[in-house]
Design a protein around this motif. Sequence first.
Motif, mmCIF file in Angstrom:
data_model
loop_
_atom_site.group_PDB
_atom_site.id
_atom_site.type_symbol
_atom_site.label_atom_id
_atom_site.label_comp_id
_atom_site.label_asym_id
_atom_site.label_seq_id
_atom_site.Cartn_x
_atom_site.Cartn_y
_atom_site.Cartn_z
ATOM 1 N N TRP A 9 0.821 -1.211 0.000
ATOM 2 C CA TRP A 9 0.000 0.000 0.000
ATOM 3 C C TRP A 9 0.858 1.266 0.000
ATOM 4 C CZ3 TRP A 9 -5.345 0.180 2.809
ATOM 5 C CH2 TRP A 9 -6.155 -0.856 2.311
ATOM 6 N N LEU A 11 2.244 2.752 2.444
ATOM 7 C CA LEU A 11 2.019 3.659 3.573
ATOM 8 C C LEU A 11 3.248 3.701 4.469
ATOM 9 C CD1 LEU A 11 -1.604 2.625 4.482
ATOM 10 C CD2 LEU A 11 -0.909 4.879 3.680
ATOM 11 N N CYS A 86 -4.968 9.590 8.215
ATOM 12 C CA CYS A 86 -6.233 9.274 7.560
ATOM 13 C C CYS A 86 -7.411 9.916 8.284
ATOM 14 C CB CYS A 86 -6.424 7.765 7.430
ATOM 15 S SG CYS A 86 -6.813 6.902 8.943
ATOM 16 N N MET A 105 -4.806 8.505 3.403
ATOM 17 C CA MET A 105 -5.734 7.386 3.332
ATOM 18 C C MET A 105 -7.092 7.869 3.829
ATOM 19 S SD MET A 105 -4.980 3.737 5.076
ATOM 20 C CE MET A 105 -5.859 3.819 6.586
ATOM 21 N N PRO A 132 -5.562 4.897 -0.809
ATOM 22 C CA PRO A 132 -6.170 3.753 -0.118
ATOM 23 C C PRO A 132 -7.455 4.159 0.617
ATOM 24 C CG PRO A 132 -3.891 4.123 0.606
ATOM 25 C CD PRO A 132 -4.278 5.301 -0.217
ATOM 26 N N ARG A 160 -6.299 -0.309 -3.525
ATOM 27 C CA ARG A 160 -5.934 -0.436 -2.110
ATOM 28 C C ARG A 160 -7.207 -0.211 -1.291
ATOM 29 N NH1 ARG A 160 -0.953 3.609 -1.826
ATOM 30 N NH2 ARG A 160 -2.259 4.731 -3.309
#
Length: 362
Positions: A9, A11, A86, A105, A132, A160
Amino acid sequence: MKIKNLNNWGLKNDIERPMLIAGPCSAETEEQVLQTARELAKNDNVDVYRAGIWKPRTRPNAFEGVGSRGLGWLKKVKEKTRLPVCTEVANTTHVYESLKYGIDMLWIGARTSANPFAMQEIAEALKGIDIPVFIKNPITPDLELWIGAIERIYNAGITRVGAIHRGFSNYEKTMYRNLPQWQIPIELKSRIPEIPILSDPSHIGGKSELIYDLSQQAMDLNFEGLMIETHLNPKAALSDARQQITPDELASIINKLVIREPMTDDQRVLHELAELRSKINILDDQLLVTLEQRMKIAEKIGLYKKKHNLTILQNKRWEEIIYGMIKKGAEKGISRLAINRIFKAIHQESINHQTEVMKKDN
Ligand code: PEP
Ligand code: MN
């Protein structure tokens, strides 16, 4: 679906199970957002920082979030701590604002994933954007609705995609704020095996003291991760005060978790497990034969009742069965709750069989 594995992903370099998303329910002040992030960043287990900017509150006049200015605070978190950030989006404006501020995200909340119109709009806004997205289960225990929300996001080209299990609304008061109904995320996993599923023990339990047990349960069910609400001073939180824990408490909960492996290639362990499982299979077959025999007798009773014009349901008889079984069950280590569930289901099936034979012409 071709969903990317969490480790691809982008991240964080190395996301080990459990992937951990932590941070306050709501961003309240810049200081609170940054200070919480600094504390969480000291913990290597934390992979992503969360904070709600727009808060979907059940009743009006509650704290509804700080709005877009909080996105600037999240941007600072990212710069100062290097933690990816996120937030929750519930409409297209939220999506555009979050993208503008470089949020890493997004997650979609339980009230939004329950609404196909909102999901479709968000999906359209995300077309062609590579970010994502986690989708929380809808508040209603409806697996199709959850899968539908996931499909809408996936069909927008997002590869994602993940799911977050946060429990399901219930009218009855129970020990949980939202019933876990573990069978639903488990079924999601069998329908979409490649989707990573995190659990959100904060919103399931609704109380800080339930977080450890729920987290361990999620790990034992092989969930990929956890989203846990974390506040510097939970008692003073502007939303979800009762379920938030401090960064220190989070660290000790995560350290205490036992992470078991879903698979092993140790032949001896595999062999012993297979042996025990074959014993379970034999017992399950025996249970089935017993049930079949029980239904046959129930049908005979049905015919007999029909002949003598008696009702199917005779409460006294049912009470005799259930109380007798609860007593015997206790001696055998089977809980009252389990006895109730199992025998209610068996009794219902017997009634169904009796109803069928009573309906038939002689
Ligand atoms: C949250 O994560 O703070 C939130 C509002 O969650 P949910 O959508 O699960 O209620
Ligand atoms: Mn919350």
